[in-house]
Scaffold this motif. Structure first.
Motif, PDB file in Angstrom:
ATOM      1  N   SER A  59       5.300   6.902   2.192  1.00  0.00           N
ATOM      2  CA  SER A  59       4.974   5.562   1.723  1.00  0.00           C
ATOM      3  C   SER A  59       3.704   5.097   2.421  1.00  0.00           C
ATOM      4  O   SER A  59       3.286   5.685   3.428  1.00  0.00           O
ATOM      5  N   PRO A 111       1.086   3.384   4.871  1.00  0.00           N
ATOM      6  CA  PRO A 111       1.216   2.933   6.265  1.00  0.00           C
ATOM      7  C   PRO A 111       1.166   1.413   6.343  1.00  0.00           C
ATOM      8  O   PRO A 111       0.598   0.744   5.479  1.00  0.00           O
ATOM      9  N   THR A 112       1.765   0.862   7.376  1.00  0.00           N
ATOM     10  CA  THR A 112       1.774  -0.584   7.559  1.00  0.00           C
ATOM     11  C   THR A 112       0.522  -1.030   8.308  1.00  0.00           C
ATOM     12  O   THR A 112      -0.112  -0.238   9.012  1.00  0.00           O
ATOM     13  N   GLY A 113       0.179  -2.296   8.160  1.00  0.00           N
ATOM     14  CA  GLY A 113      -0.997  -2.830   8.837  1.00  0.00           C
ATOM     15  C   GLY A 113      -2.072  -3.225   7.843  1.00  0.00           C
ATOM     16  O   GLY A 113      -2.093  -2.767   6.697  1.00  0.00           O
ATOM     17  N   ARG A 114      -3.008  -4.068   8.295  1.00  0.00           N
ATOM     18  CA  ARG A 114      -4.036  -4.612   7.410  1.00  0.00           C
ATOM     19  C   ARG A 114      -5.311  -3.779   7.386  1.00  0.00           C
ATOM     20  O   ARG A 114      -6.177  -3.996   6.535  1.00  0.00           O
ATOM     21  N   TRP A 127      -5.812  -0.557   6.751  1.00  0.00           N
ATOM     22  CA  TRP A 127      -5.751   0.701   6.023  1.00  0.00           C
ATOM     23  C   TRP A 127      -6.411   0.563   4.657  1.00  0.00           C
ATOM     24  O   TRP A 127      -6.173  -0.394   3.929  1.00  0.00           O
ATOM     25  N   ARG A 144      -3.421  -3.532  -1.784  1.00  0.00           N
ATOM     26  CA  ARG A 144      -2.233  -2.702  -1.962  1.00  0.00           C
ATOM     27  C   ARG A 144      -1.820  -2.613  -3.435  1.00  0.00           C
ATOM     28  O   ARG A 144      -1.282  -1.590  -3.864  1.00  0.00           O
ATOM     29  N   TRP A 159      -4.891   7.482   2.945  1.00  0.00           N
ATOM     30  CA  TRP A 159      -5.046   6.202   3.630  1.00  0.00           C
ATOM     31  C   TRP A 159      -5.862   6.412   4.904  1.00  0.00           C
ATOM     32  O   TRP A 159      -5.601   7.334   5.679  1.00  0.00           O
ATOM     33  N   ARG A 201      -7.857   4.258   8.263  1.00  0.00           N
ATOM     34  CA  ARG A 201      -8.091   3.001   8.984  1.00  0.00           C
ATOM     35  C   ARG A 201      -9.575   2.637   8.904  1.00  0.00           C
ATOM     36  O   ARG A 201     -10.445   3.485   9.120  1.00  0.00           O
TER      37      ARG A 201
END
Length: 288
Positions: free
Chosen positions: A15, A17-20, A22, A157, A177, A179
């Protein structure tokens, strides 16, 4: 920067990745490649570090339109009937230079460029952030045009979810994805790859047959067990042999079905058909 250069890698995830920070890019299904624009020529490098200019010569010709001093990271792909065809890319990569010219006449290659390692003015840019490198990449490649094309990127997203769902029918196998603040580090899994659920990854921990051209490979699966692959096709056996040659191999490995194999400590990652390992035998489709 010396040829060949170590390329950055991606870790498989189920799934986003979490965070802003990416950013998502469509994952094109082809052959990983670095394009080097030198003073008077172009060299093309595979992920394993081999020179592959002769069989992807059409991309080398296109690369001459770039200024000297550029190194671009991307995926060499082939479009057939409106879809990215991995089998066509495999055929091109395994062909002779003469056969490659015939294949290129029918289906020319495209370089889906997604990163910049060296810039003609700024030099080695691997210590810049992803967003900084991407801005320089777009600036360099947009005036050049096809077949050298920058893959799209988004932090939205909802847009990424649409790409993941809607682009599959065009042969796009998922998303990568990255960073926005990440630096470029070769031989490290700094990115995340979210593929559709028809494939999975495994680590090669051994082999059967000759080390230079194995008959099969032993792969460590997600549950920690080791399974032996089906017999490898010739091209894939040669590619895996190139990774295994020179490593210390020792007898004594045993797969969960009881098969024996020779063990290695630093095997490559391979892609397998999802679910093919349920009964002790797996189907390896390619190197990762």
């Amino acid at each position: 920067m010396e040829f060949p250069v170590s390329l950055a890698l991606a870790q498989a995830v189920q799934s986003p990745p979490t965070g802003r920070d990416w950013y998502a890019e469509p994952k094109v299904d082809g052959h990983r490649m670095a394009l080097w624009r030198l003073t008077d020529t172009v060299r093309l490098q595979s992920r394993a570090g081999r020179e592959v200019t002769a069989v992807w010569f059409d991309l080398a010709v296109a690369g001459m339109r770039l200024p000297p001093g550029v190194v671009v990271d991307g995926e060499a792909c082939v479009w057939v009937d409106g879809r990215v065809s991995f089998s066509a890319a495999q055929s091109r990569g395994a062909s002779t230079p003469a056969r490659a010219r015939t294949l290129a006449a029918e289906h020319p290659a495209t370089l889906a460029a997604f990163d910049l390692l060296q810039h003609p003015v700024h030099g080695d840019v691997r210590a810049l952030t992803y967003l900084e490198r991407r801005a320089l990449l777009v600036e360099l490649l947009e005036p050049v045009g096809p077949p050298l094309q920058v893959v799209p990127s988004t932090r939205d997203r909802d847009v990424a979810a649409d790409w993941y769902t809607l682009l599959q029918e065009q042969g796009i196998e998922g998303l990568v994805w990255k960073r926005g603040s990440s630096l470029y580090t070769g031989n490290r899994r700094i990115w995340r790859k979210q593929r559709h659920a028809d494939t999975s990854d495994g680590i090669v921990v051994g082999f059967t047959g000759p080390q230079t051209r194995p008959h099969a490979v032993a792969v460590r699966l997600d549950d920690g067990t080791v399974a032996l692959s089906q017999r490898l096709p010739g091209v894939l056996a040669a590619e895996l042999g190139a990774h295994l040659t020179g490593q210390t191999a020792r007898a004594g490995g045993r797969a969960r079905g009881g098969e024996t194999y020779r063990e290695v400590e630093d095997g490559p990652t391979v892609e397998m058909l999802a679910g093919s390992g349920r009964h002790g035998v797996i189907t390896v489709t390619r190197l990762r």
